[in-house]
Design an enzyme around this catalytic site. Structure first.
Site, short mmCIF file in Angstrom:
data_model
loop_
_atom_site.label_atom_id
_atom_site.label_comp_id
_atom_site.label_asym_id
_atom_site.label_seq_id
_atom_site.Cartn_x
_atom_site.Cartn_y
_atom_site.Cartn_z
N CYS A 178 0.84 -1.40 -0.17
CA CYS A 178 0.05 -0.04 -0.03
C CYS A 178 0.94 1.20 0.08
CB CYS A 178 -0.85 -0.04 1.09
SG CYS A 178 -1.68 -1.66 1.37
N CYS A 199 -13.38 0.32 7.94
CA CYS A 199 -12.62 -0.31 7.08
C CYS A 199 -12.55 0.56 5.61
CB CYS A 199 -12.93 -1.72 6.55
SG CYS A 199 -13.09 -2.85 8.17
N LYS A 212 -10.32 5.78 3.80
CA LYS A 212 -11.75 5.44 4.45
C LYS A 212 -12.79 6.01 3.43
CE LYS A 212 -15.10 3.63 6.40
NZ LYS A 212 -15.62 3.76 5.08
N HIS A 241 -8.84 3.78 -1.47
CA HIS A 241 -7.63 2.97 -1.71
C HIS A 241 -7.28 2.15 -2.45
CE1 HIS A 241 -4.10 1.59 0.12
NE2 HIS A 241 -4.55 0.59 0.98
#
Length: 395
Positions: free
Chosen positions: A86, A209, A331, A335
């Site tokens: 990430c 998440c 969030k 992502h």
């Protein structure tokens, strides 16, 4: 070494785009980044490129960097694909700064791209899982939600952090994301929404998440020798820090801190000659709500154990003393693994250029970006500073 400056940055919308490819998304971000340079820039000026991507779904795993840079007309220059889970394009940004500071390039491109929504949920879980510790986490069935749930449990047990503190992160970031036209989940949520959502991995609910997302982002970094050709209001990348750690959470001494974040932040602050108190706003890696709370503590915004109180105080909201994740964060903004770090640089560029619209941090002159790989196996931090007041040309 020479100073490095951010002169342009842009991203695509983040979301689900079944009609787009990784090449077309990258082109959109690159062309928008070129257009964002105040005095304009010729793509032929780019000397080197670094592209972050995980390659979710297995598309073009080899030479994916050259595949997208050639597509946008940057053939013939060196291009390196960066994979640090990430944190891939956060590290691409660091490489671009290194290339400029060293004298190897006057203009470097740092970008990232990912498509995550065109595979089945099982396949997507597989590709996300490859960044976890293989033998003892992934192959035993542990997901990243499960790993971060363990971190949340440990923080709650040690410091008294509550589910409402986690939910407050979600509420804040959705409020910011609702003001961001590029956000994947650009809507607000209430504390009750976050608290009562389905449990993903106890104590984390769905609203704690981040989503899986498609998108691309690009940033243009130039040297002090040529910055005046591109802007009268330079944004200096005054500090960069990076660190690595054990990939598996179970291998670390603490579940309530990310040592790589602490070290990367320390390095960036030292290079910039500042302290955490000097930061006006920050984009931090909030793949799960607990990750943002840990970032508050690891980056020195508060003492260990005080993150829950900090988010509760409103200090990290828009209008607070130090707004965090004005973009909506992972969030709400989304992502897309390989594009996230570069996307954080885009938000910093907009804030420091005074072009963040409804989410503008008034008077911001110094910002920070914080990008984490996996559950903390890698982390990179950038400090960016506006050298002139908004609207005042360099003399």
């Amino acid at each position: 070494m020479r100073d490095a400056y951010l002169v342009g940055a842009a991203q695509t919308d983040f979301g689900s785009f079944p009609d787009e490819s990784y090449r077309s998304l990258f082109r959109t971000a690159f062309e928008a980044a070129v257009d964002s340079v105040p005095a304009g820039i010729d793509p032929d000026d780019v000397d080197e490129a670094f592209v972050g991507t995980l390659g979710v779904g297995g598309r073009q795993l080899g030479l994916s960097g050259p595949a997208v840079t050639e597509h946008v007309g940057l053939g013939g220059i060196p291009c390196t694909r960066v994979e640090n889970a990430c944190a891939a394009s956060g590290f691409a940004g660091r490489h671009a700064v290194q290339a400029v500071k060293s004298g190897m390039a006057d203009v470097a491109l740092a970008g990232g791209v990912e498509i995550m929504t065109d595979t089945s949920s099982d396949a997507t879980k597989y590709w996300l899982g490859v960044s976890g510790e293989t033998e003892w986490e992934r192959l035993s069935g542990t997901t990243f939600a499960g790993v971060y749930a363990q971190m949340a449990d440990a923080h709650m047990e040690k410091y008294g952090t509550t589910s409402e503190h986690l939910s407050s992160v979600a509420v804040k970031n959705h409020s910011n994301g609702a003001k961001n036209p590029h956000a994947h989940l650009g809507f607000e949520c209430s504390l009750e929404d976050a608290e009562n959502a389905p449990v993903v991995a106890d104590p984390l609910t769905l609203y704690h998440c981040c989503p899986t997302t498609d998108g691309a982002a690009c940033a243009l970094v130039v040297s002090e020798d040529v910055v005046d050709e591109y802007t009268d209001d330079p944004i200096r990348i005054s500090g960069v820090g990076a660190s690595s750690d054990r990939v598996g959470l179970f291998q670390r001494e603490s579940y309530t801190s990310v040592p790589a974040s602490k070290e990367a932040g320390k390095q960036a602050y030292e290079m910039a000659g500042i302290t955490p108190e000097d930061i006006d706003f920050a984009e931090v890696h909030d793949c799960f709500a607990i990750a943002e709370l840990l970032a508050y503590e690891d980056l020195g915004f508060c003492e260990p154990g005080e993150a829950g109180s900090l988010v509760e105080s409103g200090e990290t909201e828009l209008g607070g003393e130090r707004p965090v994740n004005t973009s909506g964060g992972l969030k709400s903004k989304g992502h897309p693994i390989g594009a996230t770090g570069a996307g954080q640089l885009v938000e910093a560029f907009k804030q420091l250029s005074g072009e963040a619209g409804e989410r503008q941090v008034e008077g911001a002159t110094r910002g920070l970006t914080h990008n984490v790989g996996g559950s903390g196996g890698a982390a990179v931090v950038h400090v960016l500073e506006r050298e002139n007041e908004l609207g005042v040309d360099a003399q």
